[in-house]
Scaffold this motif. Structure first.
Motif, PDB file in Angstrom:
ATOM      1  N   GLN A   8       0.786  -1.318  -0.123  1.00 59.05           N
ATOM      2  CA  GLN A   8      -0.098   0.049  -0.061  1.00 59.05           C
ATOM      3  C   GLN A   8       0.963   1.235   0.072  1.00 59.05           C
ATOM      4  O   GLN A   8       1.951   1.127   0.362  1.00 59.05           O
ATOM      5  N   GLY A   9       0.260   2.335  -0.243  1.00 56.56           N
ATOM      6  CA  GLY A   9       1.149   3.410  -0.445  1.00 56.56           C
ATOM      7  C   GLY A   9       1.115   4.207   1.059  1.00 56.56           C
ATOM      8  O   GLY A   9       0.481   3.687   1.938  1.00 56.56           O
ATOM      9  N   PHE A  36       7.346   5.878   8.867  1.00 59.38           N
ATOM     10  CA  PHE A  36       8.541   6.783   8.592  1.00 59.38           C
ATOM     11  C   PHE A  36       8.534   8.122   9.258  1.00 59.38           C
ATOM     12  O   PHE A  36       6.983   8.573   9.245  1.00 59.38           O
ATOM     13  N   PHE A  60      12.797  11.551   4.077  1.00 60.96           N
ATOM     14  CA  PHE A  60      12.130  10.737   5.017  1.00 60.96           C
ATOM     15  C   PHE A  60      13.488   9.936   5.707  1.00 60.96           C
ATOM     16  O   PHE A  60      14.568   9.905   5.375  1.00 60.96           O
ATOM     17  N   GLY A  61      13.050   9.322   7.040  1.00 60.94           N
ATOM     18  CA  GLY A  61      13.834   8.697   7.690  1.00 60.94           C
ATOM     19  C   GLY A  61      14.131   7.127   7.201  1.00 60.94           C
ATOM     20  O   GLY A  61      13.331   6.964   6.090  1.00 60.94           O
ATOM     21  N   LYS A  62      14.812   5.956   7.639  1.00 61.12           N
ATOM     22  CA  LYS A  62      15.022   5.194   7.164  1.00 61.12           C
ATOM     23  C   LYS A  62      13.719   4.114   7.407  1.00 61.12           C
ATOM     24  O   LYS A  62      13.555   2.817   6.649  1.00 61.12           O
ATOM     25  N   ARG A 119       2.259  -2.408 -11.616  1.00 61.61           N
ATOM     26  CA  ARG A 119       2.478  -2.424 -10.138  1.00 61.61           C
ATOM     27  C   ARG A 119       3.947  -2.951 -10.033  1.00 61.61           C
ATOM     28  O   ARG A 119       4.587  -2.641  -9.077  1.00 61.61           O
ATOM     29  N   TYR A 120       4.159  -3.911 -10.864  1.00 62.19           N
ATOM     30  CA  TYR A 120       5.408  -4.714 -10.867  1.00 62.19           C
ATOM     31  C   TYR A 120       5.890  -4.809 -12.305  1.00 62.19           C
ATOM     32  O   TYR A 120       5.312  -4.761 -13.192  1.00 62.19           O
ATOM     33  N   PHE A 157       4.818  14.473  -7.242  1.00 64.94           N
ATOM     34  CA  PHE A 157       6.032  14.048  -6.929  1.00 64.94           C
ATOM     35  C   PHE A 157       6.516  12.740  -6.832  1.00 64.94           C
ATOM     36  O   PHE A 157       5.735  11.780  -7.097  1.00 64.94           O
ATOM     37  N   TYR A 216       9.158   9.572  -6.097  1.00 65.40           N
ATOM     38  CA  TYR A 216      10.008   9.283  -4.722  1.00 65.40           C
ATOM     39  C   TYR A 216      10.522   7.821  -5.514  1.00 65.40           C
ATOM     40  O   TYR A 216       9.941   7.075  -5.875  1.00 65.40           O
ATOM     41  N   GLN A 253      12.261   4.384  -3.406  1.00 72.24           N
ATOM     42  CA  GLN A 253      12.506   3.661  -2.075  1.00 72.24           C
ATOM     43  C   GLN A 253      13.258   2.247  -2.379  1.00 72.24           C
ATOM     44  O   GLN A 253      12.648   1.351  -2.780  1.00 72.24           O
ATOM     45  N   GLN A 275      15.124   0.929   2.905  1.00 76.11           N
ATOM     46  CA  GLN A 275      15.198   2.374   2.795  1.00 76.11           C
ATOM     47  C   GLN A 275      13.976   3.202   3.086  1.00 76.11           C
ATOM     48  O   GLN A 275      13.007   2.770   2.607  1.00 76.11           O
ATOM     49  N   GLY A 276      14.047   4.496   3.394  1.00 76.39           N
ATOM     50  CA  GLY A 276      12.829   5.400   3.391  1.00 76.39           C
ATOM     51  C   GLY A 276      12.901   5.941   1.832  1.00 76.39           C
ATOM     52  O   GLY A 276      13.980   5.855   1.187  1.00 76.39           O
ATOM     53  N   PRO A 277      11.804   6.424   1.459  1.00 76.22           N
ATOM     54  CA  PRO A 277      11.794   7.105   0.157  1.00 76.22           C
ATOM     55  C   PRO A 277      12.484   8.273   0.071  1.00 76.22           C
ATOM     56  O   PRO A 277      12.723   8.943   0.907  1.00 76.22           O
ATOM     57  N   PHE A 299      13.420  11.676  -2.459  1.00 74.86           N
ATOM     58  CA  PHE A 299      12.777  12.509  -3.478  1.00 74.86           C
ATOM     59  C   PHE A 299      13.784  12.382  -4.935  1.00 74.86           C
ATOM     60  O   PHE A 299      14.862  12.391  -4.938  1.00 74.86           O
ATOM     61  N   TYR A 318       9.812  17.075  -8.898  1.00 78.28           N
ATOM     62  CA  TYR A 318       8.799  17.402  -8.597  1.00 78.28           C
ATOM     63  C   TYR A 318       8.141  18.123  -9.700  1.00 78.28           C
ATOM     64  O   TYR A 318       8.848  18.990 -10.452  1.00 78.28           O
ATOM     65  N   LEU A 323       7.535   5.601  -6.011  1.00 78.74           N
ATOM     66  CA  LEU A 323       6.293   6.079  -5.409  1.00 78.74           C
ATOM     67  C   LEU A 323       6.022   7.302  -6.302  1.00 78.74           C
ATOM     68  O   LEU A 323       6.856   8.065  -6.164  1.00 78.74           O
ATOM     69  N   GLN A 349       0.661  15.322   0.987  1.00 80.12           N
ATOM     70  CA  GLN A 349       1.049  14.272  -0.085  1.00 80.12           C
ATOM     71  C   GLN A 349       0.381  13.302  -0.043  1.00 80.12           C
ATOM     72  O   GLN A 349       0.742  12.646   1.123  1.00 80.12           O
ATOM     73  N   PHE A 406       0.189   9.461  -1.533  1.00 82.95           N
ATOM     74  CA  PHE A 406       0.806   8.221  -2.401  1.00 82.95           C
ATOM     75  C   PHE A 406       0.093   7.480  -2.788  1.00 82.95           C
ATOM     76  O   PHE A 406      -0.680   6.842  -2.449  1.00 82.95           O
ATOM     77  N   GLY A 407       0.692   6.925  -4.074  1.00 81.68           N
ATOM     78  CA  GLY A 407       0.283   5.830  -4.591  1.00 81.68           C
ATOM     79  C   GLY A 407       0.884   4.461  -4.110  1.00 81.68           C
ATOM     80  O   GLY A 407       1.764   4.731  -3.146  1.00 81.68           O
ATOM     81  N   PRO A 408       0.366   3.344  -4.679  1.00 81.17           N
ATOM     82  CA  PRO A 408       0.940   2.348  -4.304  1.00 81.17           C
ATOM     83  C   PRO A 408       2.412   1.935  -4.544  1.00 81.17           C
ATOM     84  O   PRO A 408       3.085   0.907  -3.971  1.00 81.17           O
TER      85      PRO A 408
END
Lengths: 114, 116
Positions: free
Chosen positions: A42-43, A90, A104-106, B9-10, B33, B35, B37, B41-43, B45, B48, B91, B105, B107-109
């Motif tokens: 999911q987002g 996050f 974002f953080g990790k 999606r994939y 935007f 991103y 990921q 890890q986190g997303p 950027f 934009y 993302l 913001q 977000f999509g999947p």
């Protein structure tokens, strides 16, 4: 440059226990602060955000976070964990002056056991 | 109402192939935007848009990455000559306005890209 650090990549709690997820930011000027949750496939979903009003921010699903400037922290808490809270969390920041993108953080994976 | 949708999606690509990832933002959202990921890890950027104008592309990792939003709605992220390090979830997010502090913001999947 702004950055955010999430302490603990994995947190495990029992159902009904307190949830505490840690986030510290690095910025000379307090930024805008956010917590997002991500469930599998999911987002990202916004839980709550701090802009400049009350330092204690309440979000969805019973979560809240407190902005502490002296500690440069924005920890996320929930008094009683539910099984459905298991997800990736996050912390993110954006620049107060002209911030568009989120930094974002990790992430921290929260596991909840019965 | 409908949220942000992404397709496919994939996606599995062989190294060296070109790929195109699509994002359909929420109707009426001015800002869009992208991103990236990476696993664990986190997303991060990438770029934009405000309407059709690409105002910030500072996060694009190389000139192999290209994004467009020609009519101010749907956006496409294109990666040319894919490399294994491009494997990640991409993302897309959209918002009513550009300042993150005042415009949530959504977000999509995501699109999970695997480069073999």
């Amino acid at each position: 440059a702004q950055s955010v650090t999430q302490l603990g990549s994995h947190v495990s709690v029992s159902e009904g226990a307190l949830v505490l997820l840690r986030c510290n930011y690095s910025s000379s000027v307090p930024p805008y602060l956010f917590w997002y949750v991500q469930y599998p496939n999911q987002g990202l979903q916004l839980l709550l955000k701090y802009t400049s009003a009350a330092t204690l921010v309440k979000g969805i699903n019973g979560f809240e976070a407190e902005f502490k400037k002296s500690e440069t922290s924005f920890h996320l808490t929930k008094p009683s964990a539910h099984m459905s809270d298991a997800a990736e969390y996050f912390c993110a920041v954006s620049d107060r002056q002209a911030g568009t993108a989120l930094i974002f953080g990790k992430g921290t994976t929260l596991s909840v056991s019965s | 109402g409908a949220g942000v949708s992404q397709s496919p999606r994939y996606k599995v690509a062989k190294r060296g192939q070109d790929v195109a990832l699509r994002c359909d933002p929420i109707s009426g959202h001015v800002s869009l935007f992208w991103y990236q990921q990476a696993l664990g890890q986190g997303p991060e950027f990438l770029t934009y848009f405000q309407n059709e104008a690409q105002l910030d592309k500072s996060g694009l990792p190389s000139d192999r990455f290209f994004a467009e939003r020609p009519e101010g709605s749907v956006s496409t992220l294109k990666i040319q000559r894919t490399q294994q390090e491009d494997s990640a979830v991409y993302l897309c997010a959209s918002s009513l306005g550009h300042l993150a502090g005042f415009n949530e913001q959504f977000f999509g999947p995501g699109t999970r890209l695997t480069v073999l």
